[in-house]
Design an enzyme around this catalytic site. Sequence first.
Site, mmCIF file in Angstrom:
data_model
loop_
_atom_site.group_PDB
_atom_site.id
_atom_site.type_symbol
_atom_site.label_atom_id
_atom_site.label_comp_id
_atom_site.label_asym_id
_atom_site.label_seq_id
_atom_site.Cartn_x
_atom_site.Cartn_y
_atom_site.Cartn_z
ATOM 1 N N GLN A 188 47.260 23.984 -3.989
ATOM 2 C CA GLN A 188 46.159 24.757 -4.562
ATOM 3 C C GLN A 188 45.001 23.846 -4.936
ATOM 4 O O GLN A 188 45.136 22.974 -5.785
ATOM 5 C CB GLN A 188 46.658 25.505 -5.799
ATOM 6 C CG GLN A 188 45.590 26.265 -6.557
ATOM 7 C CD GLN A 188 46.167 27.071 -7.711
ATOM 8 O OE1 GLN A 188 47.155 27.765 -7.553
ATOM 9 N NE2 GLN A 188 45.551 26.979 -8.873
ATOM 10 N N GLY A 189 43.845 24.046 -4.291
ATOM 11 C CA GLY A 189 42.664 23.227 -4.551
ATOM 12 C C GLY A 189 41.697 23.925 -5.493
ATOM 13 O O GLY A 189 40.649 24.415 -5.043
ATOM 14 N N TYR A 190 42.044 23.964 -6.772
ATOM 15 C CA TYR A 190 41.194 24.607 -7.782
ATOM 16 C C TYR A 190 40.569 23.563 -8.716
ATOM 17 O O TYR A 190 39.367 23.341 -8.707
ATOM 18 C CB TYR A 190 42.005 25.607 -8.608
ATOM 19 C CG TYR A 190 42.124 26.992 -8.032
ATOM 20 C CD1 TYR A 190 41.830 27.266 -6.695
ATOM 21 C CD2 TYR A 190 42.558 28.058 -8.814
ATOM 22 C CE1 TYR A 190 41.956 28.539 -6.168
ATOM 23 C CE2 TYR A 190 42.675 29.337 -8.302
ATOM 24 C CZ TYR A 190 42.381 29.574 -6.979
ATOM 25 O OH TYR A 190 42.503 30.847 -6.484
ATOM 26 N N SER A 191 41.405 22.934 -9.549
ATOM 27 C CA SER A 191 40.903 22.054 -10.607
ATOM 28 C C SER A 191 40.154 20.856 -10.053
ATOM 29 O O SER A 191 40.510 20.299 -9.006
ATOM 30 C CB SER A 191 42.062 21.569 -11.484
ATOM 31 O OG SER A 191 42.664 22.644 -12.165
ATOM 32 N N SER B 71 49.249 20.025 -7.368
ATOM 33 C CA SER B 71 50.707 19.936 -7.261
ATOM 34 C C SER B 71 51.145 19.890 -5.800
ATOM 35 O O SER B 71 50.704 20.704 -4.978
ATOM 36 C CB SER B 71 51.354 21.147 -7.942
ATOM 37 O OG SER B 71 51.005 21.212 -9.302
ATOM 38 N N GLU C 295 50.175 34.486 -10.504
ATOM 39 C CA GLU C 295 50.782 33.202 -10.849
ATOM 40 C C GLU C 295 51.950 33.345 -11.810
ATOM 41 O O GLU C 295 52.864 32.539 -11.807
ATOM 42 C CB GLU C 295 49.727 32.269 -11.445
ATOM 43 C CG GLU C 295 50.197 30.849 -11.607
ATOM 44 C CD GLU C 295 49.063 29.888 -11.909
ATOM 45 O OE1 GLU C 295 49.310 28.668 -11.851
ATOM 46 O OE2 GLU C 295 47.946 30.334 -12.205
#
Length: 381
Positions: A115-118, A151, A235
Amino acid sequence: MDFGFTAEDEAFRVEARAWLGEHAKDAQDRRTWERTLGKAGWIGLGWSEAGYGNRSATLTQQVVWAEEYARSGAPPRSGHIGEKLLAPTLIAHGSEDQKARFLPPIAAGDELWCQGYSEPGAGSDLAGVRTKAELGADGTYRVTGQKIWTSLAHEADWCFVLARTDPDSTRHHGLTFLLVPMDQPGRIEVRPIRQMTGTSDFNEVFFDGARARAEHVVGGEGGGWRVAMSLLGFERGVSTLAQQVGFAAELERVVRTAVETGAVGDPVVRELVVRQWAELRVMRWNALRTLGSSGHVGAPSVAKLLWGGWHQRLGELALRVRGAAAAVGPAEWSPSAPYELDEVQHLFLFSRADTIYGGSDQVQRTIIAERVLGLPREPRG
């Protein structure tokens, strides 16, 4: 909704427990284990659509599987980000071509996701994303920027990335949800982040003109915020109950240690143990109530606040009942060898992050205040 388990659910439990008992003990590396799960149809039970190689299962059966998996001692999952986050998002917002392309490999355990969010400047405040994506004349996007706390990026084949496609936009406007292949040497670099537990499950990811195809935009250009918020709603669900099975096992070990060390003779320790047990029961019933209802915008935030603080307090209690021995390394430790933590030490150190990752306590309280209680919005700097 009545969350009692039916005879069909209990038959499903017997099947799940027998399968896990036969296969979990022989699990090798995590990628092979994902393929083993996929071959048997155990990936994708929670999807609203079947037919991608996954079994169909009722909500109560999903709970049964999650609980039995946690009890079995099976390896930690590598494919849960694709299965639990991306797949439901594609089912809700993806095109038929996108579902046909990506859901079968997830169900088979063949493709892993991250997951490329933060970002360094956009963690809890996701609307501050600065990673950019520009559409080229060849119909592909060039993604440039940095993501952090990603992660399992070191194992992933794909990354779903929230990027800014409108350079003049601010906040949640002008964001796009892109599916980006990770195998792009020279354009994507993954750097593991070493944690104080000595492990490296999280990573920094650097995009330097990484390519993403236009047909791999989910929800249309500029629709990224809506898709990203929808994904966050997936989530926390059935997995919360499986998490609580693990919590119960940790609490049991703490109680056993308290008896062995004599710490249980301290009335303060006894009160803390009872409180942890009671709060864990409350968390379970709250999770079941939430799953059985039509959903509430603040429910995931309430759940996160409950379990984050609870698990952190459990880590503190684990050290307390262990006594001075909890601060001492193994007998064979030497300055020239890497240190290794025992279960109690790992629990304490890792749980320090529980009230931060996945949305800090401050963010969860703000969501509840603004979206549930209708209080004035927090001033934005």
